[in-house]
Structures are given as structure tokens and as C-alpha cells.
Scaffold this motif. Structure first.
Motif, short mmCIF file in Angstrom:
data_model
loop_
_atom_site.label_atom_id
_atom_site.label_comp_id
_atom_site.label_asym_id
_atom_site.label_seq_id
_atom_site.Cartn_x
_atom_site.Cartn_y
_atom_site.Cartn_z
N PRO A 1 12.58 3.55 4.25
CA PRO A 1 12.21 3.64 2.69
C PRO A 1 11.83 2.10 2.15
O PRO A 1 12.40 1.64 1.38
CB PRO A 1 13.81 3.69 2.48
CG PRO A 1 14.63 2.87 3.42
CD PRO A 1 13.63 3.04 4.86
N GLY A 2 10.48 2.12 2.32
CA GLY A 2 9.74 0.99 1.72
C GLY A 2 10.32 -0.55 2.32
O GLY A 2 10.14 -1.53 1.45
N GLU A 3 10.44 -0.43 3.42
CA GLU A 3 10.95 -1.68 3.96
C GLU A 3 10.30 -2.63 5.04
O GLU A 3 10.15 -3.76 5.14
CB GLU A 3 12.42 -1.56 4.66
CG GLU A 3 13.28 -0.81 3.65
CD GLU A 3 14.85 -1.18 3.53
OE1 GLU A 3 15.25 -1.68 4.71
OE2 GLU A 3 15.58 -1.53 2.40
N VAL A 4 9.63 -1.84 5.85
CA VAL A 4 9.04 -2.29 6.82
C VAL A 4 7.13 -1.87 6.99
O VAL A 4 6.97 -0.87 6.86
CB VAL A 4 9.28 -2.00 8.35
CG1 VAL A 4 8.69 -2.52 9.52
CG2 VAL A 4 10.86 -2.15 8.64
N PHE A 5 6.57 -3.21 6.81
CA PHE A 5 5.10 -2.99 6.46
C PHE A 5 4.26 -3.77 7.61
O PHE A 5 4.72 -4.79 8.10
CB PHE A 5 4.81 -3.37 5.17
CG PHE A 5 5.32 -2.61 3.85
CD1 PHE A 5 4.71 -1.51 3.29
CD2 PHE A 5 6.77 -2.95 3.50
CE1 PHE A 5 5.18 -0.95 2.31
CE2 PHE A 5 7.10 -2.23 2.47
CZ PHE A 5 6.54 -1.12 1.99
#
Lengths: 324, 324, 324, 324
Positions: free
Chosen positions: D287-291
């Protein structure tokens, strides 16, 4: 730059020249029609222009913004049909973007071309430059990078070829004297010095050449590149230099004189100083043999050389962000 | 490292391995015995070791510190008599520092050698690789950098040659499959991929070779370098690769088998990934032709290959600061 | 290095130390438990070791090769549960690889940690360092890069923290004299010079600290890093320097004295020369005010400082490819 | 560019725009009026223009060529009287060269300013940002580089300030959707993404500001720089972004609105992509955490923002070699 989009957005501020795109798309293309492969290796940048793009800047409306991800996909998809000379590949991309999207009225399409040679082997493991080379094993070649640029503004287009990091040195045949002396001048005049530079050159092709290139196969940009590169190298070697400025001008002049397709050449050439080391404290002379190669500062000589009579083409050279 | 200097300076802290010197001395040497000049271009680093140096660390007593400025001067002064193979030049420097200053009991002497070729010109300005080349005009050549290292510890010495940034690519003849699969494995097996790497290699010469080199002219380090480089290139090309590890080992093995002077070879080889671009969304196939060359992350394969029976030589490889 | 895998493969050649993995995995982790986000930014390298890996080198058998792509996936998957101190994150990775695959008996797990600070804004657009900062807007901070390294060999493990590119300068409080003079010495002694360096430091934590860290939360590696960094900076500033060697040793000594968890510190410190410009030819004096900052060559001072009585740990420092 | 020197030298070729000078003079200035030192650290480039310089290019006549070595000496000599704001220092240099040599009718004078902060120490070795800092020990600060440029053409002059490598990131508050879709579009629309860029900005001061600056002390270029930098940062943080183009424009608009001295701002801003990693194959959500932070390719957004009513100043921006 190219197609500046100026939109009045109130009493205070206007949007000036702008462009956007995808930079440094790393493309390697293998041609494997036979067991003897060919490879092409480019770093491609596409940047689009058009007045309709202003709304993305002014209010974040992306309705006219061909996504940079789409631009990247297009580069790869077009490579499926082959690459060829980078100038031709960039022209295909330019035609596509300006043709497919009527609000894209121009752009700047650039590439770096990285050279590869075949690894040459024989049974003993020795490499011989005279050999035919391996069918599918390659080694990165050369020290310089070839550049290509296609600029489009409506119906106009310009093609600029070039090279970077072509590092050359003359161990003699270079003088520097006769310069003015003031309170701050300490440099000693010399009639024999090392002359070394790393050539960055860009040459714009004539409008006739660009027009002719609309017919596939009519202009061989690869051959033109090799020819200009050879002239630049030979001129650097042959000219007895009284100033790096003189060498620069001679290189441009001879490229124009020998290659009809060249309209103008621009150079940026650092004077990479090699200082003769003073060995006298050690009881030694130094008759032009031992040098210290300095990093910084360096001289920096810039100049343009233009074929007489050709129209200027600022749009080919202007960049939105000329932050040199 | 080399000659660690350990001195107890109290209840709490001791000085460990240490060395000091001058790094990256840029030396260009022109040999102008005739109109046909030769140039040599090195970046030299000298680092001295010895227990007596401890006081400079412990209390700032410089009585034994051969100034790094003096080291630089010595590099330039020694170049007055010629350079030759970098391994020989470094050995001369090592002998000088350990001979002149009895408290300097060892050191690490390294060089990068930058290659130049002659500019070849003819009347038409064309460059022909077959030509004899200009007498005093040169162009930087090759893509890789040659390295040389001489390590001295008392009466012992080691010579390590090498190269960096030798970038090579195979467009086929490379597979990768049969690896274990766990919860985190998504990689698809392949029997045809691009294999690309930028080779960093270091090879240590045998004690016999180092001993023989004490006789001037007895060992031709330049020829050895060219021979090993050729074997590495040819092996990369010839080996059908099932893993970059296999290619690495084969390169080292063949260098040892074909060049008697080589005791061991160490490699660091990035696996520079080239990903096949999925063109299916655009209605196109991609039969191994269009690739995206990624920057990071990359695979990284390190390994040593050693001639059976040679003694290990950790002192040749240890660095005080192995901060890789 | 670490767990060298030596396998006899015939009469001539053996495989020496080796490791393989994925290098420079770029990981950005956003923690968004509340409107006030946190970010962590790491570049992670994992390298695995084990005797069973030899077959990949010897015959290209990948049955034991945990694909580097799998290693990359694992890094990202583990980040889903949070990152925390880089030393802890690397330890989790090390435990996973050596636990999940019984033939992976060790490895080298490293990270660079890139720092970010919050952008501080107020209604007027001014940035105030005293402010609390924006909830989700950040600016890259600091000039140095924090490093972390976990090395595992069977049941043994070592943790090495560090920093790179911490550039510092003293405008006075530095002398250099008393060094020996020989034929090649021209350097003038000085009792006031600029001292500038770019610190690269690595410090190994004590076995007790590493053991304690097996209990989650028992060791705060972030706080330890900040503490050592502060001591290094303060010592550089406070020590009146008679030699960069002396400054180096004092920095290491004080770090060990003030931070119990530190077993040893290794430094590589360039002496970035600032030469007083001779303005006399222009009729000007120069009382320590105008300097030329040179690029190359530079002095290079390396050294280790060790807590008395701690066992040496070469495995923590050895690299398969110590190509400095 | 600036003062193009065009000379007809025959039927075929003319010399176009040109300039020459000394690049990257590394200047460190210590002010030691009291025990509390100040340091200034600049990299200065001077480039001179004038029609009389043509003969150096055409025939190697250096009678009008103020040697680049003399230019370097002048930079150091002028620093003896203090440096101050880089814009003021460059103006002093420009006035000197165009005043001392009547054939030097213009030029381009640039500087990079490298920032330093004081090292803050207390007895415990801790660094406290709130402290007053050491009298003569400094640490390199900031991540960005300040730039300054003075361009002179006869009686006209322009002053352009700027910054490079100001790297910023928003972990939310950025959307990208509504873009057109064609055959090559695969990008998914998003209403929450990471927005990251490394800002390169250049802003030209108004003619009134440049005129006022002729009175010493009347314009505080250091304060102007800090003010514009703060506005750029705050605007990046505050704007909810629908496109990086929109953020760019807002940054320029607000700088113009809040700082009267700014006539126009030009930006080049890479869109540094952070891709959400697909963790689904590992049974994890994301949810938008690991990039994954990608290197290349990147988006590239260029644009100029101009105060309404100010005259264009192409001479301030043109470069002889705009090789971007």
C-alpha cells in the motif's frame, strides 16, 4: 527554444519556452538475421513541444500530455523495425510524435551512440585487429561518444551530428606566444608545448541534406559521421598550432571545405594543460620530456565555424535550459 | 596489511595496519629521441609502510615521514630516465624508497596506464587503421584501463597486473536455468540471453617471474599484459555460458593455462542486465532483438582462480582499507 | 575472503575465494502509519558464499545458485515489514539467506543509507531550521553517506558501520614540519596550513555488541552511528594537528574511548592540498588568505585504530576483490 | 551568443560566435580578521569575447589574447581584497577585463559556490545544531550547489543566479492521470505516487536590480539567493501536484511573485521515477510503502517562467556551445 509556448496567465507571470519528455532511454538492438549478429546501442532522449501543452504547466491538465512512459514505449517499439543511423531513427520518432498528435508541433530528439567492435580470436587466444571477428561477441570500442540531434518546429527541421570526449594530444608542433602582458601576467612564452584537448563538436547539416534525407537511403549519416570525424582528427594532427583557437577554427574550416553536407560546426575544447616539471632542484634537466597533466583549471575555447552564405539556424541550437 | 605497525600506546588503544603516500600523480612522459615521439601516460600512487612511522600517528612526530610531496617529486625525477612497463617503473620506485630510507620496510606502489594510439592521416583526411600514424599526434585509445601494483614487505615482493572497465557483450551463447526456486523467485529460466559485463581483473605473477624481473629486460610485462588481455577476451567470446560464474572461472583458468607467468587471477564482474522488452502490448513480437540495458541493480560475481600448488600470498592482496 | 571455496579441478587450476549476489538494489521505504510520513532510502548489496557454489563456477551448474534476481526480490519483500537501522535490516537478510538455504554458509551484506530531512515551510515561504517540517515533503540532507556491512561466516558474524565523503576543513591549527629531507625534497616546512580531507571511516562493533544485537531493540545502531560521527567531527576540529596521521589516530582513539561498542576503526583520508597562492608577482602579500584547492595528486593516509585486547577479525575486512 | 564575432575569411567559411577563458579555477578564501575565521569556496570560470579576438582563430595571432593563465591569476589576485557574494565578485572580474582591455567587449563569468558550515562541538564530543560552532573547523554542507553567472555585452549586463542538485521528494500529494492513450500507452493512471526530482534552476534578476547593484552594498545577492531557494523548496512541498510540469510552473510563479528582483526563472527538472514494487507474487500487499528508485530513463521537464512585461534577454541565456 524551438516552439516557445507563451501564455498570459494573469497580471504577473507568463509561461515561457518549455518542453518535456523521456531522457536517457537505454536501447540495445540485436540484429540476428544470420548467425553473424549486429548490435546497436543508443541512449535516446525525446522531448516534445507545442502550445497546447501549456495547460499541464498552468493547471495540471494532462489531456495533451503524451506520457513520457508512452514516449519510452514508442522508442522500443520503433526499434523492432530496426534502428539504422541515429539521425534516421530520431527522425522516425519525430515524425511519429508530430504526426500522431496534432498538438505536438515540434520537439528535440537526441541520442548518444555507443560503439562496439567484434572480439577477434584465434585458436591461440590471440586477438588480431586484422581478423574478421566473432559472430556474436563484442567489446566496447573507441573513447568518444557519437551524438545525434533532430530538432523539429512545425515544418522546419534540423539535423545536428557530433561527438564528445575525443581526447587528442600533440607532443610538439604547438606554440603559444605574442599575447599581451599586464600586471597579472606571469605566463612564459613558449615555442614548443604539449597541446591536448578533449573535443566536443556538433555539426549541423545543410538544409539540402536534411531535405534529401526525407528519401530513405538518400543520405548516409553513418558515412558522413565517419568522414567528419576523420577530418577533425587529421586536422588536429596536421596543423602546426599557434593557439588552440587556431586549431579549432582549422578543424571546422576543413570539415566544411571537405564535406559538402556540413553547414556549420560548433566546438567546445578544453586546453588540458601539461606543465613541464621543473627537475632542476634534483640536478636534472627536462628537455620537454616529463610533464604534469593538470585537472583544473583548464583553458576553455568555444567557437562556431560557418559555411559562408548559409542561413543561421538558432532554433537548431537553442535549448530551453542552456545551463552550460 | 603489508607491514602492520602495532604499537601499544596505553591501556585502551593500539595503532593497527597503516600506510601513507601520494595518490594519483599524473605523469605524461614524452620520448623524443627522434622525430617519431612516444608517449607514456600514468597515474601513479605510492604508499610507504614501516614500524617507525607509528610516531607520526601517535604523537605527530614527522622525523621518519618521507613527505608525500617528496614522493611526488621522486616519481617525476625517476621518469626523467624513462618509464617503460609500469611494473618496472613501480619497482624502481619501491627499491628507491625502501633502499634510501632504512625505516621504510615496505609499501604499495600502484599505477593506472592510459593508452594512446597514433592519429593516422592521409592527404584526403581519412584515417586508416592500417597506416603508420602521425609522428607526434595521438588519440586516446581503448576503453579499459591497465593497472599495475607492486607490493613490498621487507625482502618479499609481489607484482599484480590488471585491467578495469573492459566492457564486453555476447548477443547469444548464454543461458541461465536450473537455479533453485523459493517463495521469492520470479525469474524465468532462459536458454538465450544477452551476457554483458565490465571486467575488472587482477593477476598476480609467480614468484619465479618476480624474481626473474630483477634482471633488467628479462621479463616483458607489456607483452604479458597484452597476452593475458587477449586470452580473457577470447575466452569470454568462446565459452558458451551457463552462468557468468562459469565464464569468470574459464577466463581465469585459461589465463593460467596459457600464460606460465600467472599465479592467480581475481575478478569482479558485474552482470549488466539486458532485459528483453515486452512489445506484446503494441502487437509486436520480440524474438531476442530489442533490449533495455539497466543500470542498477546488477549481478556481481567475484572470484579467484589459482594455479594449483602456488603458495597463497595474502600480503599481495590485503589493503589497509579494503572498502569495496 | 569470508568462506573461501577451494576445489581442486585438475592438475593445474583451483577455484579460490568467491561470492556472488545482487549489487545496488535501490530501495525507498515510506512509512505512512499516520499523515506524518517517514522515509528510508538504502542502496543494498547482498553477496552469498558457500562451498556448494563451486559447481556454478566449475561447470555452470546452477542448482545451488540462489538467483540474484531472487535476492533482489527478497530485499523488497523484507522491506514490507519495515527497514529500521541498516545493520538490523542487513542482519535479517543474512539470517534469511543462511537459514533458508543450508548450503549458503555465509555472505557479505552491505548498504549505503541516504539521508533526508523534512522541508520546513511557513506561510511566507521561508524555511526555518527550527521548524517541525512538512509531513510528507523531504530534501536530501548531509554531504556524507552512511555505510553498513554485515559479514557472516558460519556461526560467526561481524557488523561494520561507517561513513564516506565527510568533507572537513580547518583553516588553521595545522602544522607540518620536521620531516626528513633528501635530494628530492623541496617542500617548505609550515606551522600554519589549511588541513582538509574527505573522511572515509569504517568501525567494527565489538563481539559483545553484535551478540547483544540478536535481541531485537537491545542495540540502537542509529544512535551509535550518530555518536561516532559526532566524535569524529569534534576530534577533527579540536586536535591541533602536526600531521594528518596524528589527526586520524586521534579520531579513532577518541571514538574507541568514548563509545564502548566500537572495537576498531579504519580510515582512509586524503590530504586535500590547499596551496597558498603566490601573489607577490602582483605586488600583493598573502597572509594565509587566498588558496588554490588542488584536485590531484593528493596525500593519502590510511590507518587502523584498535581497542587493546580485542581479537583481530580479518574476516570482517577481507574482500574477495580488494581492488583499491 | 553574447557578442558573436563574425569575420568573412574567404569564399567558403566564416567564424561565428566564440569565447575563450579559464574554466574551473578552484578558489578558497579564508578571512581571518579575528580568531573566528570565515571561508568562501568558489569554482570560477571566466570567458572573454570581442571581435578583435578573431585573429587568434583565423591566423593564430595572439596579440589580443589575454592569456587564460592571466585570467586565473586575476581571479586569485582579486580574491586578496575579499570575495563576497559570487555575483559581486564576478562583476568585479567582468569590469576589470572589459575595462583593462578595450578590445574585450564582453564575456561570460560564472561560479559555483560550495557551502560550508561550522563544526559544532562540546566537551562530550556531541554535535549540537544549536551551538555556535568552531572558530576554524568546517564541514561541507548542503546537497545543492549555488551558481552565479554574469554576462556582459558592451554596456549591457545580466545577472543570473541559480542552484543545482537540490534533490527533493514528496511521499504523497502527487497524482498523474488524464493523459491521452494511444497504441503505445501502457502507463496506469494514479492518484497517489512519489514525486521526486533534482532541481536545476536559474533565475535572472531584473534590469533594475542589476542597475542598483552597481552601488556597492545596495543589493544583497546572498539574501536573495536564500530567499528564492526557500520559496522553491516551500512551493515544491506545498503544491498538491497533478503533474511535475504544474509543480515547476508554481515554483517559478511563486518565486517571481514573492521576490521582486526576479525577472524570470528557468528550470530543468528530472522526474526521478519511484516504482511501487509488485509484492503480490510473494503473498504481500504494497500500500504505497516499498519502492524501486530507478536511475534511467527518467522524465525530463524543462520550462521558463517569466514576469509579465519584462523584456526578453536572450543574450543572458545563449551559450556559444549549448550542448545539453
Amino acid at each position: 527554444s524551438g516552439a516557445p509556448t507563451v501564455a498570459d496567465v494573469g497580471p504577473a507571470v507568463v509561461l515561457g519556452a518549455n518542453q518535456y519528455g523521456k531522457a536517457e532511454v537505454r536501447l540495445v538492438r540485436v540484429t540476428r538475421d544470420s548467425a553473424r549478429h549486429e548490435i546497436e546501442d543508443l541512449t535516446v532522449t525525446t522531448q516534445l513541444r507545442g502550445e497546447a501543452l501549456a495547460d499541464s504547466y498552468l493547471v495540471g491538465d494532462n489531456a495533451k500530455v503524451v506520457a513520457t512512459d508512452t514516449q519510452k514505449n514508442t522508442v522500443y517499439a520503433f526499434a523492432r523495425d530496426g534502428v539504422g543511423a541515429p539521425e534516421d531513427f530520431l527522425t522516425r520518432l519525430a515524425d511519429h510524435f508530430t504526426g500522431e498528435f496534432d498538438w505536438i508541433t515540434g520537439g528535440r530528439f537526441g541520442a548518444l551512440a555507443h560503439s562496439w567492435g567484434r572480439i577477434v580470436t584465434d585458436a591461440s587466444g590471440e586477438t588480431s585487429e586484422g581478423g574478421v571477428g566473432h559472430d556474436h561477441a563484442f567489446v566496447r570500442g573507441g573513447t568518444e561518444t557519437r551524438t545525434a540531434l533532430v530538432v523539429v518546429d512545425g515544418d522546419r527541421r534540423w539535423v545536428v551530428a557530433g561527438l564528445e570526449d575525443l581526447t587528442v594530444l600533440k607532443s610538439t608542433g604547438s606554440e603559444f606566444h605574442g599575447f599581451p602582458r599586464d600586471r597579472y601576467t606571469t605566463l612564459v612564452e613558449t615555442d614548443d608545448r604539449i597541446l591536448a584537448t578533449s573535443v566536443t563538436a556538433r555539426w549541423r547539416y545543410t538544409d539540402e541534406t536534411v531535405e534529401a534525407a526525407r528519401t530513405p537511403g538518400a543520405v548516409d549519416f553513418d558515412a558522413l559521421y565517419e568522414r567528419v570525424r576523420a577530418v577533425l582528427l587529421a586536422t588536429f594532427a596536421d596543423v602546426h598550432s599557434l593557439a588552440l583557437q587556431q586549431t579549432l577554427y582549422a578543424m571546422g574550416r576543413r570539415a566544411i571545405e571537405e564535406v559538402d553536407a556540413v553547414a556549420e560546426v560548433r566546438f567546445s575544447m578544453p586546453n588540458k594543460h601539461h606543465f613541464l616539471v621543473d627537475l632542476a632542484p634534483f640536478g636534472l634537466d627536462n628537455p620537454g620530456e616529463v610533464f604534469y597533466a593538470a585537472d583544473r583549471p583548464y583553458g576553455l575555447i568555444d567557437g562556431a565555424v560557418i559555411r559562408a552564405g548559409v542561413a543561421e539556424a538558432p532554433a537548431a541550437w537553442d535549448a530551453v535550459t542552456p545551463f552550460v
